[in-house]
Scaffold this active site. Structure first.
Site, PDB file in Angstrom:
ATOM      1  N   HIS A  99       0.840  -1.202   0.000  1.00  0.00           N
ATOM      2  CA  HIS A  99       0.000   0.000   0.000  1.00  0.00           C
ATOM      3  C   HIS A  99       0.870   1.245   0.000  1.00  0.00           C
ATOM      4  CE1 HIS A  99      -3.843   2.084   0.897  1.00  0.00           C
ATOM      5  NE2 HIS A  99      -3.046   2.966   1.477  1.00  0.00           N
TER       6      HIS A  99
ATOM      7  N   GLU B 164       1.604   5.128   0.421  1.00  0.00           N
ATOM      8  CA  GLU B 164       1.104   6.177   1.310  1.00  0.00           C
ATOM      9  C   GLU B 164       0.134   7.114   0.602  1.00  0.00           C
ATOM     10  OE1 GLU B 164       3.087   9.537   4.233  1.00  0.00           O
ATOM     11  OE2 GLU B 164       4.112   8.988   2.393  1.00  0.00           O
ATOM     12  N   CYS B 165      -0.973   7.424   1.281  1.00  0.00           N
ATOM     13  CA  CYS B 165      -1.944   8.411   0.796  1.00  0.00           C
ATOM     14  C   CYS B 165      -2.434   9.184   2.011  1.00  0.00           C
ATOM     15  CB  CYS B 165      -3.100   7.730   0.069  1.00  0.00           C
ATOM     16  SG  CYS B 165      -4.393   8.884  -0.467  1.00  0.00           S
TER      17      CYS B 165
ATOM     18  N   CYS C 194     -10.479   9.371  -3.438  1.00  0.00           N
ATOM     19  CA  CYS C 194      -9.819   8.151  -3.892  1.00  0.00           C
ATOM     20  C   CYS C 194     -10.374   6.974  -3.100  1.00  0.00           C
ATOM     21  CB  CYS C 194      -8.306   8.273  -3.712  1.00  0.00           C
ATOM     22  SG  CYS C 194      -7.788   8.427  -1.985  1.00  0.00           S
TER      23      CYS C 194
ATOM     24  N   CYS D  96      -8.116   4.872  -1.497  1.00  0.00           N
ATOM     25  CA  CYS D  96      -6.936   4.390  -0.767  1.00  0.00           C
ATOM     26  C   CYS D  96      -7.222   4.064   0.693  1.00  0.00           C
ATOM     27  CB  CYS D  96      -5.814   5.425  -0.866  1.00  0.00           C
ATOM     28  SG  CYS D  96      -5.358   5.860  -2.545  1.00  0.00           S
TER      29      CYS D  96
ATOM     30  N   GLU E 148       3.959   8.833  -1.785  1.00  0.00           N
ATOM     31  CA  GLU E 148       2.712   9.597  -1.856  1.00  0.00           C
ATOM     32  C   GLU E 148       2.376  10.014  -3.287  1.00  0.00           C
ATOM     33  OE1 GLU E 148      -0.614  11.351  -0.693  1.00  0.00           O
ATOM     34  OE2 GLU E 148       0.728  10.952   1.004  1.00  0.00           O
ATOM     35  N   GLY E 149       1.078  10.036  -3.585  1.00  0.00           N
ATOM     36  CA  GLY E 149       0.615  10.572  -4.849  1.00  0.00           C
ATOM     37  C   GLY E 149       1.110   9.821  -6.062  1.00  0.00           C
TER      38      GLY E 149
ATOM     39  N   THR F 119      -7.272  12.040 -13.436  1.00  0.00           N
ATOM     40  CA  THR F 119      -6.094  11.792 -12.599  1.00  0.00           C
ATOM     41  C   THR F 119      -4.823  11.564 -13.415  1.00  0.00           C
ATOM     42  OG1 THR F 119      -5.214  10.393 -10.826  1.00  0.00           O
ATOM     43  CG2 THR F 119      -6.655   9.310 -12.410  1.00  0.00           C
TER      44      THR F 119
ATOM     45  N   ASP G 266       2.014   7.049 -13.299  1.00  0.00           N
ATOM     46  CA  ASP G 266       2.326   6.318 -12.065  1.00  0.00           C
ATOM     47  C   ASP G 266       3.845   6.223 -11.940  1.00  0.00           C
ATOM     48  OD1 ASP G 266       2.551   4.615  -9.891  1.00  0.00           O
ATOM     49  OD2 ASP G 266       0.917   3.299 -10.543  1.00  0.00           O
TER      50      ASP G 266
ATOM     51  N   ARG H 139       5.511   5.172  -9.183  1.00  0.00           N
ATOM     52  CA  ARG H 139       5.905   4.320  -8.068  1.00  0.00           C
ATOM     53  C   ARG H 139       6.814   3.181  -8.496  1.00  0.00           C
ATOM     54  NH1 ARG H 139       0.043   2.889  -5.841  1.00  0.00           N
ATOM     55  NH2 ARG H 139      -0.258   2.760  -8.111  1.00  0.00           N
TER      56      ARG H 139
END
Length: 213
Positions: free
Chosen positions: A51, A53-54, A65, A67, A92-93, A114, A126, A128
């Site tokens: 997961h 971070e949000c 969202c 999340c 984040e984000g 988004t 994205d 990440r």
């Protein structure tokens, strides 16, 4: 990537008592956490979630969202199973950071979706990465996971990072009028497996802790 284990402690939650394990990415200084419960180092497949971070969804109860809903459902599902792990990753984000995320929200307020908002700010849809997950799971003795996610790209990224993903477990919760368009964009542009009929159980977070993942 150099992931260093720091310490562990008990973490009582409304879902049950987890063990919290702290890790540091020595190359970036970012701190990540794993929340584990039960016997996860037996070699049997482990229910897991990676997961990202949000702050807005996880801590500030945002309905823009899904999340926060997903995090709580993951913790609840692990507690129901009696064993599992949730990796809480500091990205984040979708990896662009909190302040850039607020800028993206502003663009969304003006009509961008988004993905478009991130791209207008000069970022990918994205950003990440999941390279930190394998060493974290290895430290905990986890060899194979059943990954709670709707995102096939996450399954692929974790697999490429060396994590043995046995199966994908759907985690569809939290759809509401404020995030309906956001979720539709995740399905149409990012390939997430989502059912448009899944609704939020409640506006309050802890009150929907019994949702099934």
């Amino acid at each position: 990537m150099s992931i260093k284990y720091i310490a562990s402690s008990k973490l009582p939650t409304p879902f049950g008592t987890f063990t919290m394990h702290g890790f540091e990415d020595e190359s970036t200084g970012k701190e990540h956490v794993a929340l584990s419960m039960g016997d996860i180092d037996s070699g049997e497949p482990v229910l897991a979630r990676a997961h990202s971070e949000c702050l807005t969804g996880d801590a500030l109860f945002s309905m823009r969202c899904d999340c926060g809903y997903q995090l709580e459902t993951a913790l609840s599902s692990v507690a129901k199973a009696g064993r599992g792990v949730v990796l809480y990753l500091r990205q984040e984000g979708r990896g662009i950071g909190l302040l850039n995320k607020i800028k993206a929200y502003n663009l969304q307020d003006q009509g961008a979706d988004t993905v478009e908002a991130n791209e207008q700010l000069g970022f990918g849809a994205d950003m990440r990465t999941y390279d930190m997950c394998q060493p974290m799971l290895a430290h905990l003795g986890v060899k194979t996971i059943r990954l709670m996610t709707n995102n096939p790209r996450k399954v692929k990224a974790l697999s490429e990072a060396g994590v043995n993903v046995l199966e994908r477990v759907a985690i569809e919760v939290g759809r509401n009028p404020h995030n309906d368009g956001y979720l539709n964009t995740k399905a149409s542009k990012l390939g997430h497996y989502l059912n448009s009929n899944v609704k939020a159980a409640a506006n309050s977070t802890i009150s929907h802790q019994d949702d099934d993942a």
